[in-house]
Design an enzyme around this catalytic site. Sequence first.
Site, PDB file in Angstrom:
ATOM      1  N   TYR A  94       0.851  -1.189   0.000  1.00 43.68           N
ATOM      2  CA  TYR A  94       0.000   0.000   0.000  1.00 43.68           C
ATOM      3  C   TYR A  94       0.885   1.235   0.000  1.00 43.68           C
ATOM      4  CZ  TYR A  94      -3.580   3.339   1.569  1.00 43.68           C
ATOM      5  OH  TYR A  94      -4.443   4.403   1.674  1.00 43.68           O
ATOM      6  N   ASP A 133       9.334   2.799  -0.425  1.00 41.85           N
ATOM      7  CA  ASP A 133       8.313   3.420   0.399  1.00 41.85           C
ATOM      8  C   ASP A 133       8.616   3.038   1.848  1.00 41.85           C
ATOM      9  OD1 ASP A 133       6.093   4.109   1.877  1.00 41.85           O
ATOM     10  OD2 ASP A 133       4.625   3.354   0.435  1.00 41.85           O
ATOM     11  N   LYS A 155       4.762  10.164   8.550  1.00 41.38           N
ATOM     12  CA  LYS A 155       4.565  11.036   9.700  1.00 41.38           C
ATOM     13  C   LYS A 155       5.519  10.795  10.858  1.00 41.38           C
ATOM     14  CE  LYS A 155       0.466   8.156  10.447  1.00 41.38           C
ATOM     15  NZ  LYS A 155       0.607   7.440   9.155  1.00 41.38           N
TER      16      LYS A 155
END
Length: 429
Positions: free
Chosen positions: A144, A239, A267
Amino acid sequence: MKTDRSAQLFTQAKTYIPGGVNSPVRACRSVGCDPLFVHKASGCMITDVDGNEFIDFVGSWGPMILGHAHPEVVEAIQAAAVQGTSFGAPSPLEVELASMVCKAVPSMDKIRFVNSGTEATMSAIRLARGYTGRKVVVKFDGCYHGHADSFLVKAGSGVITLGIPGSPGVPEDIVKNTLSIPYNNEEILEQTLRDTNLDIACVIVEPVAGNMGVVVPNLGFLRKLRELTRELGIILIFDEVITGFRLALGGAQERFGIMPDLTCLGKIIGGGLPVGAYGGKRELMELIAPDGPVYQAGTLSGNPLAMAAGLAMLRVVQRPGFYAELEAKSDWFGAEMEKLAAAAPVPISVNRIGSLMTCFFTRGPVTDFTSAMTADAALYGQYFRHMLAGGIWLAPSQFEASFVSAAHERSHLQKALDMTESSFKKLMV
């Protein structure tokens, strides 16, 4: 466990918010219950609006490596807030954080801050296409990379949790330029990348898959991926939204010694505040506007609150012994979980690396999307509900990771093990 206030809030939320939540997995449908609404969090503890306390193994889906409301992070945010929350102009904090991240991440010469992991990945894809002049993106089944149109092909996280095969609203013209192939399969990887009929700009991969549950890569697979992309002039994007600053200071690339061309971060580099970033080799990053023709922008990119929180968080994790201590407690906890899984009345396979772990309710081994999908989500739902009733906060999905933080003490981990042992014994097929 009293949940009256959460139930009231959920009813009210459904009037104004689709499904009553602002991120679909939080609806908790796959685990057979309604969500609890959080009032506060501190360290490794979360308290809901009804006053129930839980030991948290979600950590805001990974970034709370220090635990919640770490005093140094809170102090940094407060100090920044009184100076202004958003400038729409450069500030010294973003220069300082950019320098710190580039020094920590081995493959990164320059970095651009954005507002989320999704923005980071879609911007990296645009840059890769701009650099190569090619169109096709190769991803891996079950990985994802956010909710941009290009990534919703055989995606992980909430897409598989909710059983959604893709998404209406994504034009076929966009999907046709995304190929999804099996994770950890070297043969199909080589066949795909060497196909001269394809116009491959880049390959994007979670170096440790974390959004179909934790799936650890075969190092031969990652090495082959790096060799092939380098040989064929294809941009390799890691990623590391989950693994960055989690598996090591320099992320999975430091841990495995495999350097991508571009890296996406989330984050965790903002101490849990909304932020993302992408960065990499100088020759690539200097194609981004205003230095080059590849456009990307965002008013809140590099906002002072996220920058201040990120600086505080990174200063803490760079202290001597931080990662060694986190690794040691995670190894102990994971090994104990494996013992409990082996003795359980139902088949359970534990996948773990560093402070990330998933208990798959299947015989295993789980090495890719196909094997992950053999997991029994209904059994996980039983486990989730038992653990929640016992004060343990887990991800409301079989296909997500659990995270150990620096705030988890041995007593917290032991309570989770005791509850796990009790919960496993109650499971029924």
